[in-house]
Design an enzyme around this catalytic site. Structure first.
Site, PDB file in Angstrom:
ATOM      1  N   ASP A   1      -4.006  -4.194 -13.246  1.00  0.00           N
ATOM      2  CA  ASP A   1      -4.138  -5.559 -12.753  1.00  0.00           C
ATOM      3  C   ASP A   1      -5.544  -6.096 -13.044  1.00  0.00           C
ATOM      4  O   ASP A   1      -6.120  -5.773 -14.060  1.00  0.00           O
ATOM      5  CB  ASP A   1      -3.775  -5.619 -11.269  1.00  0.00           C
ATOM      6  CG  ASP A   1      -4.751  -4.859 -10.369  1.00  0.00           C
ATOM      7  OD1 ASP A   1      -5.345  -3.848 -10.828  1.00  0.00           O
ATOM      8  OD2 ASP A   1      -4.928  -5.266  -9.201  1.00  0.00           O
TER       9      ASP A   1
ATOM     10  N   GLY B   1     -10.568  -2.040 -10.267  1.00  0.00           N
ATOM     11  CA  GLY B   1     -11.329  -3.196  -9.824  1.00  0.00           C
ATOM     12  C   GLY B   1     -12.698  -3.295 -10.457  1.00  0.00           C
ATOM     13  O   GLY B   1     -13.255  -4.397 -10.593  1.00  0.00           O
TER      14      GLY B   1
ATOM     15  N   GLY C   1     -10.934  -0.439  -6.700  1.00  0.00           N
ATOM     16  CA  GLY C   1     -10.851  -1.028  -5.370  1.00  0.00           C
ATOM     17  C   GLY C   1     -10.697   0.043  -4.310  1.00  0.00           C
ATOM     18  O   GLY C   1     -10.512   1.222  -4.606  1.00  0.00           O
TER      19      GLY C   1
ATOM     20  N   GLU D   1      -3.648   2.811 -13.131  1.00  0.00           N
ATOM     21  CA  GLU D   1      -2.838   2.369 -12.000  1.00  0.00           C
ATOM     22  C   GLU D   1      -1.382   2.822 -12.034  1.00  0.00           C
ATOM     23  O   GLU D   1      -0.754   2.977 -10.982  1.00  0.00           O
ATOM     24  CB  GLU D   1      -2.889   0.837 -11.899  1.00  0.00           C
ATOM     25  CG  GLU D   1      -4.235   0.270 -11.475  1.00  0.00           C
ATOM     26  CD  GLU D   1      -5.246   0.191 -12.605  1.00  0.00           C
ATOM     27  OE1 GLU D   1      -6.399  -0.170 -12.346  1.00  0.00           O
ATOM     28  OE2 GLU D   1      -4.888   0.506 -13.766  1.00  0.00           O
TER      29      GLU D   1
END
Length: 359
Positions: A153, A122, A74, A145
């Site tokens: 996530d 992402g 992301g 992350e």
């Protein structure tokens, strides 16, 4: 990878079009290794609306522009900037992204992802929930992350908790990179296809008849696959299971220190670079995911935790050290796993009322 795909006349960060019977979604920010913005997530969702409704579309193919990778994750810089001013980008972006991740997992037509080159964060969310996940000898897949004061996530806790033994715990906490066969073994991918064969496979996929069963699409992909199903990490699984088969980070650290081998020492050093709070939160999320019944349950839990991460100094410090100043020297708070208290981690798992993620 799609540098060998037909050139697109369209400009923009996302290219959506029909080629033959395939609905093509191309992430088109090659200079940023196709890092995904909020508008791109919205564009992918709109493209899925279009391709689901069109009877002439037999399948969806996700690919990345350029020769570096499908997607590096992301837009972390935008999230950092919003967090700095107590903005709401995290709340908005993660809600829409996670709902999209769940949609991809249940998409009614075959959804194929070309996971060539770098696939992180992402990018994993857009690809690893696909029905057909194609990796290559160039694949470098990671969920790094925890090194940003965050946690894996985009449904990463669901995926990692379904890897064999403690392989997922290892990859989730260390952020280490999987190659293509590693990704197969960890259940993040389905087939290794030589990158030189992707253009040929791509052409075959654009000629698939509408209504073709997902199993038939899988068989077409398998015709190009090398058959590899286990990379270097599989060989060390017994040791990884022994080290990471604990529910407290202190016990994982102790197991690594007791082992004393070169690999154990290297793994210990890697963990010591990560956010202590991020590791404790990640380990608990992984253990909860292991007992969960659905991807959606994990995404809802991740959303609660992500909102707390967005407010945290560790997230801003992790991004500062990795992306802004690039000094690779984050100052975590607290600085030791032993100093992470239940009171510190409780907000990551607390009910958030009206903001709960609902599918």
């Amino acid at each position: 990878m799609t540098s060998q795909a037909p050139a697109a006349a369209e400009e923009g960060d996302l290219i959506v079009r029909r080629e033959g019977s395939a609905g093509i979604i191309r992430l088109n920010r090659p200079r940023a290794i196709n890092a995904v913005t909020l508008e791109m997530f919205r564009g992918v969702d709109k493209a899925l609306d279009q391709f689901e409704a069109e009877a002439a579309v037999s399948l969806v193919l996700l690919e990345g522009a350029g020769d570096r990778g499908l997607c590096a994750g992301g837009d972390i810089r935008a999230l950092y900037d919003s967090s700095q001013v107590k903005g709401d980008l995290g709340k908005i972006l993660w809600r829409e992204e996670y709902i999209l991740n769940a949609r991809i997992a249940k998409f009614p037509k075959p959804y194929v992802a070309f996971m060539d080159g770098i696939v992180m964060g992402g990018g994993v969310g857009l690809s690893a929930h696909s029905a057909h996940r194609v990796v290559t000898e160039r694949t470098k897949l990671a969920m790094p992350e925890v090194g940003l004061g965050f946690f894996p996530d985009v449904g990463g806790t669901w995926l990692l908790s379904h890897s064999p033994g403690e392989i997922g715990t290892y990859f989730g906490l260390t952020g280490q990179t999987m190659n293509g066969p590693d990704a197969i073994y960890a259940r993040f991918a389905d087939a290794v296809v030589p990158s030189s064969q992707l253009p040929v496979l791509r052409n075959v996929l654009t000629e698939v008849r509408p209504g073709t069963a997902s199993s038939e699409v899988g068989a077409l992909i398998d015709d190009f696959a090398t058959g590899e199903s286990a990379g270097p990490v599989a060989a060390t699984e017994p040791r990884i299971d022994a080290w990471f088969g604990h529910d407290r980070m202190e016990d994982i650290f102790a197991a690594l220190q007791r082992d004393g081998s070169e690999l154990a020492r290297a793994t210990f050093r890697t963990l010591n670079e990560k956010s202590p709070r991020g590791m404790v939160v990640t380990l608990k999320l992984l253990r909860l995911a292991r007992a969960s019944s659905s991807l959606e349950q994990c995404l809802a839990r991740e959303y609660r935790a992500a909102l707390e991460v967005f407010r945290s100094d560790d997230f801003r410090e992790g991004v500062r050290a990795a992306v802004i100043d690039k000094d690779r020297n984050p100052k975590w708070s607290p600085s030791r796993v032993e100093d992470v208290t239940p009171e510190m981690t409780a907000p990551y798992f607390a009910d958030i009322g009206a903001d709960e993620l609902v599918f």
